[in-house]
Design a protein around this motif. Structure first.
Motif, mmCIF file in Angstrom:
data_model
loop_
_atom_site.group_PDB
_atom_site.id
_atom_site.type_symbol
_atom_site.label_atom_id
_atom_site.label_comp_id
_atom_site.label_asym_id
_atom_site.label_seq_id
_atom_site.Cartn_x
_atom_site.Cartn_y
_atom_site.Cartn_z
ATOM 1 N N LEU A 146 0.788 -1.235 0.000
ATOM 2 C CA LEU A 146 0.000 0.000 0.000
ATOM 3 C C LEU A 146 0.822 1.288 0.000
ATOM 4 O O LEU A 146 0.271 2.357 -0.217
ATOM 5 C CB LEU A 146 -0.954 0.033 1.214
ATOM 6 N N ILE A 147 2.097 1.213 0.261
ATOM 7 C CA ILE A 147 2.927 2.423 0.232
ATOM 8 C C ILE A 147 3.800 2.334 -1.024
ATOM 9 O O ILE A 147 4.687 1.488 -1.111
ATOM 10 C CB ILE A 147 3.784 2.540 1.503
ATOM 11 N N PRO A 148 3.512 3.171 -2.015
ATOM 12 C CA PRO A 148 4.196 3.035 -3.316
ATOM 13 C C PRO A 148 5.711 3.203 -3.240
ATOM 14 O O PRO A 148 6.216 3.994 -2.460
ATOM 15 C CB PRO A 148 3.584 4.174 -4.150
ATOM 16 N N ARG A 149 6.390 2.433 -4.052
ATOM 17 C CA ARG A 149 7.822 2.618 -4.239
ATOM 18 C C ARG A 149 8.010 3.755 -5.233
ATOM 19 O O ARG A 149 7.171 3.950 -6.125
ATOM 20 C CB ARG A 149 8.506 1.335 -4.693
ATOM 21 N N LEU A 150 9.070 4.506 -5.100
ATOM 22 C CA LEU A 150 9.285 5.664 -5.969
ATOM 23 C C LEU A 150 9.669 5.242 -7.383
ATOM 24 O O LEU A 150 9.178 5.804 -8.356
ATOM 25 C CB LEU A 150 10.348 6.586 -5.380
ATOM 26 N N SER A 151 10.539 4.260 -7.486
ATOM 27 C CA SER A 151 10.963 3.814 -8.816
ATOM 28 C C SER A 151 10.032 2.717 -9.315
ATOM 29 O O SER A 151 9.494 1.929 -8.541
ATOM 30 C CB SER A 151 12.404 3.308 -8.768
ATOM 31 N N LYS A 152 9.875 2.687 -10.610
ATOM 32 C CA LYS A 152 9.028 1.675 -11.245
ATOM 33 C C LYS A 152 9.728 0.317 -11.188
ATOM 34 O O LYS A 152 10.918 0.214 -11.496
ATOM 35 C CB LYS A 152 8.788 2.090 -12.691
ATOM 36 N N TRP A 153 8.991 -0.717 -10.793
ATOM 37 C CA TRP A 153 9.551 -2.065 -10.815
ATOM 38 C C TRP A 153 9.572 -2.541 -12.254
ATOM 39 O O TRP A 153 8.563 -2.477 -12.967
ATOM 40 C CB TRP A 153 8.714 -3.009 -9.946
ATOM 41 N N GLU A 154 10.702 -3.011 -12.684
ATOM 42 C CA GLU A 154 10.873 -3.418 -14.088
ATOM 43 C C GLU A 154 10.776 -4.924 -14.265
ATOM 44 O O GLU A 154 11.259 -5.458 -15.252
ATOM 45 C CB GLU A 154 12.228 -2.922 -14.611
ATOM 46 N N GLY A 155 10.157 -5.618 -13.342
ATOM 47 C CA GLY A 155 10.071 -7.076 -13.383
ATOM 48 C C GLY A 155 9.291 -7.606 -14.572
ATOM 49 O O GLY A 155 9.675 -7.434 -15.716
ATOM 50 N N VAL A 156 8.167 -8.212 -14.306
ATOM 51 C CA VAL A 156 7.348 -8.833 -15.340
ATOM 52 C C VAL A 156 6.822 -7.755 -16.260
ATOM 53 O O VAL A 156 6.252 -6.769 -15.825
ATOM 54 C CB VAL A 156 6.171 -9.605 -14.694
ATOM 55 N N ASN A 157 7.007 -7.937 -17.545
ATOM 56 C CA ASN A 157 6.549 -6.937 -18.505
ATOM 57 C C ASN A 157 5.386 -7.492 -19.317
ATOM 58 O O ASN A 157 5.562 -8.073 -20.371
ATOM 59 C CB ASN A 157 7.709 -6.525 -19.417
ATOM 60 N N ASN A 158 4.184 -7.316 -18.785
ATOM 61 C CA ASN A 158 2.994 -7.778 -19.505
ATOM 62 C C ASN A 158 2.127 -6.567 -19.839
ATOM 63 O O ASN A 158 1.038 -6.409 -19.363
ATOM 64 C CB ASN A 158 2.208 -8.797 -18.673
#
Length: 194
Positions: A146-158
């Motif tokens: 519920l508390i957003p991370r500042l950087s975008k997670w680049e994991g699964v790209n769907n």
């Protein structure tokens, strides 16, 4: 019966007593709180719309289901952006209503919906772990609840993004509910408050 399933299936009706309370005790008008509340509600609904663009109509279901694991857009920053949007909308509603004991009401509403969504999230996470296994586990490990991370997670790209018009159709009932709520407050402000 699992109380989480009851709360999940009735999540659209659980806020009704709070809505009635807010309308009953509201003192809306041209005040700083009303403008701030509208802005906060707009931010919350914008987050909801952007989230639904990636998650699709499955977010409106009364049953746990998914056609794919949403991990892009807002979901690359936080696992439950729609719930954050909802909490934001409700906090904006409290501000618009300019209720007595504003800070206490705002705190109660924030805590109430945070607790409700934590309960629902625990049920949804069990389902998603069974449905997607390691893919969801990896996502859960890298993206906060519920508390957003500042950087975008680049994991699964769907990458999947609905058109805005299709998303508005999916969000129609939420938008109608918000409009009705604001209309009732406007009528009350015009006709019932001196």
């Amino acid at each position: 019966m699992d109380i989480r399933k009851f709360i999940f299936k009735n999540r659209g009706f659980i806020p009704v007593p709070i809505v009635f309370y807010l309308i009953l005790v509201s003192n809306p008008g041209i005040y700083f709180h009303s403008f701030l509340g509208l802005f906060v509600m707009f931010l919350g609904e914008s987050l909801r719309i952007n989230s639904v663009r990636y998650a699709g109509g499955k977010t409106r279901s009364l049953h746990l289901k998914s056609s794919d694991l949403a991990t892009n857009g807002p979901y690359a920053h936080v696992r439950n952006p729609i719930y954050i949007g909802n909490i934001t909308i409700w906090c904006g509603a409290v501000l618009i209503c300019n209720t007595p004991f504003l800070l206490q009401t705002l705190s109660f509403v924030f805590l109430f919906f945070t607790l409700e969504y934590y309960i629902i999230i625990s049920l949804e996470e069990e389902y998603l772990l069974k449905e997607y296994g390691d893919k969801y586990f990896k996502y859960k490990k890298n993206v906060p609840k519920l508390i957003p991370r500042l950087s975008k997670w680049e994991g699964v790209n769907n990458f999947h993004k609905n058109k805005l018009f299709d998303t508005i159709k999916i969000e129609k009932s939420t938008l109608q509910g918000l409009f009705l709520f604001l209309l009732i407050l406007a009528v009350k402000s015009i006709y019932f408050i001196n």
